[in-house]
Scaffold this active site. Structure first.
Site, PDB file in Angstrom:
ATOM      1  N   SER A 188      42.680  49.410  45.768  1.00  0.00           N
ATOM      2  CA  SER A 188      43.682  50.475  45.786  1.00  0.00           C
ATOM      3  C   SER A 188      45.120  49.979  45.667  1.00  0.00           C
ATOM      4  O   SER A 188      46.021  50.496  46.324  1.00  0.00           O
ATOM      5  CB  SER A 188      43.511  51.347  47.044  1.00  0.00           C
ATOM      6  OG  SER A 188      42.257  51.993  47.008  1.00  0.00           O
ATOM      7  N   ASN A 224      40.473  45.291  35.983  1.00  0.00           N
ATOM      8  CA  ASN A 224      39.019  45.472  35.992  1.00  0.00           C
ATOM      9  C   ASN A 224      38.738  46.902  35.549  1.00  0.00           C
ATOM     10  O   ASN A 224      38.846  47.828  36.339  1.00  0.00           O
ATOM     11  CB  ASN A 224      38.494  45.214  37.417  1.00  0.00           C
ATOM     12  CG  ASN A 224      37.002  45.472  37.532  1.00  0.00           C
ATOM     13  OD1 ASN A 224      36.322  45.692  36.526  1.00  0.00           O
ATOM     14  ND2 ASN A 224      36.488  45.454  38.752  1.00  0.00           N
ATOM     15  N   TRP A 225      38.397  47.031  34.274  1.00  0.00           N
ATOM     16  CA  TRP A 225      38.182  48.387  33.735  1.00  0.00           C
ATOM     17  C   TRP A 225      36.864  48.990  34.216  1.00  0.00           C
ATOM     18  O   TRP A 225      36.593  50.163  33.969  1.00  0.00           O
ATOM     19  CB  TRP A 225      38.194  48.352  32.205  1.00  0.00           C
ATOM     20  CG  TRP A 225      39.559  48.213  31.588  1.00  0.00           C
ATOM     21  CD1 TRP A 225      40.768  48.143  32.255  1.00  0.00           C
ATOM     22  CD2 TRP A 225      39.863  48.150  30.188  1.00  0.00           C
ATOM     23  NE1 TRP A 225      41.789  48.037  31.353  1.00  0.00           N
ATOM     24  CE2 TRP A 225      41.274  48.036  30.072  1.00  0.00           C
ATOM     25  CE3 TRP A 225      39.096  48.170  29.033  1.00  0.00           C
ATOM     26  CZ2 TRP A 225      41.914  47.944  28.831  1.00  0.00           C
ATOM     27  CZ3 TRP A 225      39.732  48.079  27.796  1.00  0.00           C
ATOM     28  CH2 TRP A 225      41.136  47.976  27.701  1.00  0.00           C
ATOM     29  N   LYS A 226      36.014  48.198  34.832  1.00  0.00           N
ATOM     30  CA  LYS A 226      34.680  48.670  35.256  1.00  0.00           C
ATOM     31  C   LYS A 226      33.975  49.358  34.075  1.00  0.00           C
ATOM     32  O   LYS A 226      34.198  48.965  32.931  1.00  0.00           O
ATOM     33  CB  LYS A 226      34.806  49.572  36.482  1.00  0.00           C
ATOM     34  CG  LYS A 226      35.642  48.900  37.586  1.00  0.00           C
ATOM     35  CD  LYS A 226      35.550  49.567  38.907  1.00  0.00           C
ATOM     36  CE  LYS A 226      36.438  48.827  39.910  1.00  0.00           C
ATOM     37  NZ  LYS A 226      36.316  49.319  41.255  1.00  0.00           N
ATOM     38  N   GLY A 262      41.727  47.958  39.685  1.00  0.00           N
ATOM     39  CA  GLY A 262      40.693  48.812  39.108  1.00  0.00           C
ATOM     40  C   GLY A 262      41.306  50.070  38.526  1.00  0.00           C
ATOM     41  O   GLY A 262      41.897  50.061  37.450  1.00  0.00           O
ATOM     42  N   GLY A 263      41.211  51.169  39.268  1.00  0.00           N
ATOM     43  CA  GLY A 263      41.650  52.481  38.781  1.00  0.00           C
ATOM     44  C   GLY A 263      43.031  52.478  38.148  1.00  0.00           C
ATOM     45  O   GLY A 263      43.235  53.079  37.077  1.00  0.00           O
ATOM     46  N   HIS A 313      31.745  40.695  42.333  1.00  0.00           N
ATOM     47  CA  HIS A 313      32.413  41.952  42.706  1.00  0.00           C
ATOM     48  C   HIS A 313      31.513  42.731  43.667  1.00  0.00           C
ATOM     49  O   HIS A 313      30.289  42.726  43.519  1.00  0.00           O
ATOM     50  CB  HIS A 313      32.701  42.777  41.448  1.00  0.00           C
ATOM     51  CG  HIS A 313      33.596  43.941  41.744  1.00  0.00           C
ATOM     52  ND1 HIS A 313      33.127  45.096  42.309  1.00  0.00           N
ATOM     53  CD2 HIS A 313      34.938  44.099  41.602  1.00  0.00           C
ATOM     54  CE1 HIS A 313      34.147  45.937  42.485  1.00  0.00           C
ATOM     55  NE2 HIS A 313      35.254  45.346  42.063  1.00  0.00           N
ATOM     56  N   GLU A 371      30.776  45.722  43.932  1.00  0.00           N
ATOM     57  CA  GLU A 371      29.869  46.710  43.324  1.00  0.00           C
ATOM     58  C   GLU A 371      28.600  46.039  42.813  1.00  0.00           C
ATOM     59  O   GLU A 371      27.513  46.613  42.874  1.00  0.00           O
ATOM     60  CB  GLU A 371      30.609  47.468  42.206  1.00  0.00           C
ATOM     61  CG  GLU A 371      31.598  48.472  42.798  1.00  0.00           C
ATOM     62  CD  GLU A 371      32.808  48.779  41.946  1.00  0.00           C
ATOM     63  OE1 GLU A 371      32.792  48.507  40.731  1.00  0.00           O
ATOM     64  OE2 GLU A 371      33.793  49.299  42.513  1.00  0.00           O
ATOM     65  N   GLY A 420      38.764  51.634  45.391  1.00  0.00           N
ATOM     66  CA  GLY A 420      38.593  52.979  44.848  1.00  0.00           C
ATOM     67  C   GLY A 420      38.777  54.094  45.859  1.00  0.00           C
ATOM     68  O   GLY A 420      38.458  55.250  45.574  1.00  0.00           O
ATOM     69  N   GLU A 452      38.857  41.354  48.215  1.00  0.00           N
ATOM     70  CA  GLU A 452      38.734  42.793  47.995  1.00  0.00           C
ATOM     71  C   GLU A 452      37.917  43.421  49.125  1.00  0.00           C
ATOM     72  O   GLU A 452      36.674  43.410  49.066  1.00  0.00           O
ATOM     73  CB  GLU A 452      38.032  43.070  46.663  1.00  0.00           C
ATOM     74  CG  GLU A 452      38.756  42.569  45.444  1.00  0.00           C
ATOM     75  CD  GLU A 452      38.423  43.399  44.203  1.00  0.00           C
ATOM     76  OE1 GLU A 452      39.353  43.860  43.560  1.00  0.00           O
ATOM     77  OE2 GLU A 452      37.232  43.602  43.920  1.00  0.00           O
TER      78      GLU A 452
HETATM   79  P1  PGA Z   1      40.578  49.761  42.709  1.00  0.00           P
HETATM   80  O1  PGA Z   1      39.443  48.683  42.347  1.00  0.00           O
HETATM   81  O2  PGA Z   1      41.907  49.164  42.294  1.00  0.00           O
HETATM   82  O3  PGA Z   1      40.215  50.984  41.913  1.00  0.00           O
HETATM   83  O4  PGA Z   1      40.526  49.993  44.170  1.00  0.00           O
HETATM   84  C1  PGA Z   1      39.650  47.309  42.500  1.00  0.00           C
HETATM   85  C2  PGA Z   1      38.412  46.557  42.107  1.00  0.00           C
HETATM   86  O5  PGA Z   1      37.298  47.059  42.329  1.00  0.00           O
HETATM   87  O6  PGA Z   1      38.505  45.438  41.556  1.00  0.00           O
END
Ligand code: PGA
Length: 254
Positions: A212, A9-11, A233-234, A95, A97, A173, A167
């Site tokens: 994470s 997930n590159w966001k 994500g990150g 998600h 977010e 994050g 999640e």
């Molecule tokens: P993260 O994000 O790996 O940076 O914690 C995961 C996500 O939001 O899908």
């Protein structure tokens, strides 16, 4: 046997230059990842671009959201059929977010799941509790109600073609992943919810963990019996780290 699955997930990250570098850096290492599905989910403007770059690879394409509507006067929205048209096979929905920043409700998310499936896209449906709910031992209640709305809306058979990502909001994050025990407990709880409706579907259901996941904790997470892969994500923005995580999921799940 469930095929391990890993999604990046590159966001809202990346540009043409950084995407070139990232995909170039993934190509060679990922040739050894044949027994796990690897999906990359860039922002909308780069979907076609990334689709071209991954043509000769075993990476497939996903988006980060889609509209619940099929077509029409919905400025700024992107339909499931558009995603399909530019090469997506997957779409992340619900998600945290988007739930928090765009006020997406369980009902809207359920409608998006339906819209995605009607175009043959596989939803990666995200569920998970806030820190407050976690501290009040409300994880199961939250996850159940998030899932139940979707089950009520699309029916259990639709879960033949849904991937669930657990999640915890507090783990996203933050560098603080949930403990292996929490992860396995919640994943088992999710599988049990589906088992009660249809055991065959539950046995095949892919349940990913996200929040994470890093190179140092990937193995201990992916070795858990009800974890079938990850939503990253990150750590998906660095080719060495992401390919290392892909190897970890392949090794622990096959
Ligand atoms: P993260 O994000 O790996 O940076 O914690 C995961 C996500 O939001 O899908």
């Amino acid at each position: 046997m469930r095929k391990p699955f890993i999604a990046a997930n590159w966001k809202m990250h990346g540009n043409v230059q950084s995407i070139n570098t990232l995909i170039e850096g993934l190509k060679q290492p990922l040739t050894g990842v044949n027994e796990a599905s690897v999906v990359i989910c860039p922002s909308f403007p780069y979907l076609s671009y990334v689709n071209n770059l991954i043509k000769e690879t075993n990476i497939t394409l996903g988006a980060q959201d889609c509209s619940d509507q099929q077509e029409g006067a919905f400025t700024g929205q992107v339909s499931a059929s558009m995603l399909k048209d530019v090469g997506c096979n997957f779409v992340i929905l619900g998600h945290s977010e988007r739930r928090a920043l765009c006020q997406e409700t369980d009902t809207l998310i359920a409608e998006k799941v339906q819209a995605a499936q009607s175009e043959d896209l596989t939803p990666i449906l995200c569920v998970g509790e806030t820190l407050e709910a976690f501290e009040q031992n409300q994880t199961q209640a939250v996850v159940l109600s998030q899932l139940q709305t979707v089950i009520d809306h699309v029916g259990i058979d639709a879960f033949n073609n849904i991937i669930i990502a657990y999640e915890p909001v507090w783990a996203i994050g933050t560098g603080k992943a949930a403990t292996p025990k929490t992860i396995q407990d919640v994943h088992q709880f999710i599988r049990n919810i589906i088992t009660q409706k249809n055991k065959e579907i539950a046995d095949k259901l892919l349940i990913l963990y996200g929040g994470s996941v890093k190179i140092h904790n990937a193995k201990e997470i992916f070795m858990l019996p009800d974890v079938d892969g990850g939503l990253i994500g990150g750590a998906s923005l660095d080719p060495r780290t992401f390919s290392g995580i892909c190897y970890a999921v392949q090794e622990e799940n096959t």
